[in-house]
Design a protein around this motif. Structure first.
Motif, mmCIF file in Angstrom:
data_model
loop_
_atom_site.group_PDB
_atom_site.id
_atom_site.type_symbol
_atom_site.label_atom_id
_atom_site.label_comp_id
_atom_site.label_asym_id
_atom_site.label_seq_id
_atom_site.Cartn_x
_atom_site.Cartn_y
_atom_site.Cartn_z
ATOM 1 N N LYS A 62 0.825 -1.213 0.000
ATOM 2 C CA LYS A 62 0.000 0.000 0.000
ATOM 3 C C LYS A 62 0.861 1.265 0.000
ATOM 4 C CE LYS A 62 -0.646 0.534 5.015
ATOM 5 N NZ LYS A 62 -1.647 0.634 6.114
ATOM 6 N N CYS A 63 2.119 1.134 0.382
ATOM 7 C CA CYS A 63 3.025 2.289 0.404
ATOM 8 C C CYS A 63 4.093 2.178 -0.685
ATOM 9 C CB CYS A 63 3.685 2.420 1.767
ATOM 10 S SG CYS A 63 2.555 2.872 3.095
ATOM 11 N N LYS A 64 3.790 1.445 -1.746
ATOM 12 C CA LYS A 64 4.800 1.194 -2.772
ATOM 13 C C LYS A 64 5.256 2.480 -3.463
ATOM 14 C CE LYS A 64 1.773 0.267 -6.770
ATOM 15 N NZ LYS A 64 1.477 -0.680 -7.855
ATOM 16 N N HIS A 65 4.367 3.466 -3.611
ATOM 17 C CA HIS A 65 4.757 4.695 -4.303
ATOM 18 C C HIS A 65 5.723 5.524 -3.450
ATOM 19 C CE1 HIS A 65 0.879 3.647 -6.300
ATOM 20 N NE2 HIS A 65 1.629 3.871 -7.359
ATOM 21 N N MET A 68 8.999 3.862 -3.708
ATOM 22 C CA MET A 68 9.664 4.202 -4.969
ATOM 23 C C MET A 68 10.351 5.557 -4.881
ATOM 24 S SD MET A 68 6.745 2.975 -7.696
ATOM 25 C CE MET A 68 7.571 3.765 -9.112
ATOM 26 N N ILE A 69 9.660 6.507 -4.270
ATOM 27 C CA ILE A 69 10.191 7.875 -4.186
ATOM 28 C C ILE A 69 11.381 7.936 -3.232
ATOM 29 C CG2 ILE A 69 9.637 10.225 -3.427
ATOM 30 C CD1 ILE A 69 6.705 9.528 -4.450
ATOM 31 N N LEU A 70 11.264 7.295 -2.073
ATOM 32 C CA LEU A 70 12.397 7.240 -1.155
ATOM 33 C C LEU A 70 13.549 6.480 -1.795
ATOM 34 C CD1 LEU A 70 13.465 7.981 1.632
ATOM 35 C CD2 LEU A 70 12.387 5.907 2.539
ATOM 36 N N GLY A 71 13.216 5.506 -2.629
ATOM 37 C CA GLY A 71 14.229 4.735 -3.343
ATOM 38 C C GLY A 71 15.053 5.557 -4.314
ATOM 39 N N LYS A 92 7.742 6.309 -14.223
ATOM 40 C CA LYS A 92 6.847 5.261 -13.728
ATOM 41 C C LYS A 92 5.695 5.862 -12.928
ATOM 42 C CE LYS A 92 10.405 1.641 -13.491
ATOM 43 N NZ LYS A 92 11.220 0.795 -12.581
ATOM 44 N N LEU A 93 5.983 6.883 -12.131
ATOM 45 C CA LEU A 93 4.940 7.524 -11.334
ATOM 46 C C LEU A 93 3.925 8.222 -12.222
ATOM 47 C CD1 LEU A 93 7.157 9.039 -8.486
ATOM 48 C CD2 LEU A 93 5.570 7.120 -8.265
ATOM 49 N N TYR A 94 4.404 8.919 -13.230
ATOM 50 C CA TYR A 94 3.496 9.604 -14.159
ATOM 51 C C TYR A 94 2.709 8.605 -15.005
ATOM 52 C CZ TYR A 94 4.836 14.485 -13.419
ATOM 53 O OH TYR A 94 5.007 15.733 -12.884
ATOM 54 N N ALA A 95 3.321 7.453 -15.302
ATOM 55 C CA ALA A 95 2.665 6.443 -16.136
ATOM 56 C C ALA A 95 1.598 5.653 -15.371
ATOM 57 C CB ALA A 95 3.705 5.476 -16.702
ATOM 58 N N ASP A 96 1.697 5.668 -14.042
ATOM 59 C CA ASP A 96 0.713 4.970 -13.210
ATOM 60 C C ASP A 96 -0.540 5.859 -13.133
ATOM 61 O OD1 ASP A 96 -0.825 3.876 -11.125
ATOM 62 O OD2 ASP A 96 0.943 3.166 -10.055
ATOM 63 N N LYS A 97 -1.500 5.623 -13.997
ATOM 64 C CA LYS A 97 -2.655 6.517 -14.142
ATOM 65 C C LYS A 97 -3.476 6.623 -12.872
ATOM 66 C CE LYS A 97 -3.108 5.972 -19.146
ATOM 67 N NZ LYS A 97 -4.005 5.568 -20.269
ATOM 68 N N ALA A 98 -3.662 5.509 -12.186
ATOM 69 C CA ALA A 98 -4.444 5.540 -10.946
ATOM 70 C C ALA A 98 -3.768 6.429 -9.902
ATOM 71 C CB ALA A 98 -4.622 4.132 -10.404
ATOM 72 N N PHE A 123 1.923 14.629 -1.296
ATOM 73 C CA PHE A 123 3.121 15.284 -0.769
ATOM 74 C C PHE A 123 4.384 14.575 -1.256
ATOM 75 C CE2 PHE A 123 6.499 15.867 2.294
ATOM 76 C CZ PHE A 123 6.494 17.228 2.496
ATOM 77 N N ALA A 124 4.378 13.252 -1.180
ATOM 78 C CA ALA A 124 5.545 12.477 -1.611
ATOM 79 C C ALA A 124 5.829 12.678 -3.091
ATOM 80 C CB ALA A 124 5.327 10.987 -1.320
#
Length: 255
Positions: A62-65, A68-71, A92-98, A123-124
């Motif tokens: 549930k916190c995968k995004h 990814m950002i911290l990564g 990848k974040l922009y491509a994830d439409k949801a 915020f992230a």
């Protein structure tokens, strides 16, 4: 508006993140690490990142995004440039439409304090833009195993600063700079770096003024005095650099 980070300490947030990871709460630990690095990117030292990396590796789906950002900072790949890796994450974040449809519908406004319920994903996402901008500013140079950077030509430097400025400006859609001293400071510096003197001066003056009006920035946080001193020093140099650039007709006179 309340300045959310006025009394926060990146070091304290980091210690809290380490404790949360040890206590089996990596999702909450990531949030603390994220804010700490947002406030102080110099905390990306190997001895620190190993702690954040544990939280990323143990985090829930549930916190995968946020993971990814911290990564973007904690990644381990000696063959990949931080800017290239960060750019991949952003795509990848922009491509994830949801995900994008969720974060793009509202700015992440914090009513009073960091601990209150806020849209963490939004915020992230703003922080992701800032992380990439900081890598661009730091790594407008080619790869070096020791410190991740060596000098390159001036055209690459100028483009890197401009790209960084665009990213930090975009972050304002997700993080309200009127509520975050950190973003005011970043906006001030990056605008001065690209020669946008009026905007840069305005943001740094806003930053200094806010610190002067917030006594608890000093009584409850050891973080801000050094930043205030750096901002005041930068503001004193701006007129001289402005004059030099007008005479030389060059953007390559650095502040």
């Amino acid at each position: 508006k309340v300045l959310v980070d006025r009394t926060l300490s990146p070091k304290t947030l980091w210690k809290k993140g380490v404790k949360l990871t040890k206590n089996g709460n990596p999702d909450e630990a990531m949030w603390n690490f994220l804010i700490a690095l947002f406030m102080d990117f110099s905390m990306d030292k190997p001895e620190h990142l190993k702690d954040a990396r544990k939280a990323v590796n143990r985090s829930s789906i549930k916190c995968k995004h946020i993971a990814m950002i911290l990564g973007m900072v904690t990644f381990l790949d000696s063959n990949k440039h931080p800017v290239a890796f960060g750019s991949e994450v952003m795509k990848k974040l922009y491509a994830d439409k949801a995900f994008f449809n969720t974060v793009s519908t509202k700015r992440s406004v914090v009513p009073t304090e960091l601990e209150e319920d806020i849209d963490r994903k939004s915020f992230a996402f703003g922080v992701a833009h800032i992380f990439l901008a900081r890598w661009l500013s730091r790594c407008h140079r080619s790869w070096n195993d020791k410190d991740r950077c060596t000098d390159t030509d001036l055209s690459v430097r100028r483009k890197a600063f401009q790209d960084a400025a665009n990213l930090i400006s975009e972050a304002r859609n997700y993080i309200d700079p009127l509520q975050w001293l950190t973003l005011q400071y970043d906006l001030g510096y990056i605008n001065l770096d690209i020669g946008a003197y009026d905007q840069g001066r305005t943001w740094l003056e806003t930053f200094v003024c806010n610190l002067n009006n917030q006594d608890d920035c000093y009584t409850n946080s050891t973080h801000w005095p050094g930043y205030k001193k750096a901002a005041e020093k930068k503001l004193k140099v701006v007129p001289k650099v402005e004059k030099a650039r007008k005479i030389l007709g060059s953007m390559d006179v650095l502040i």
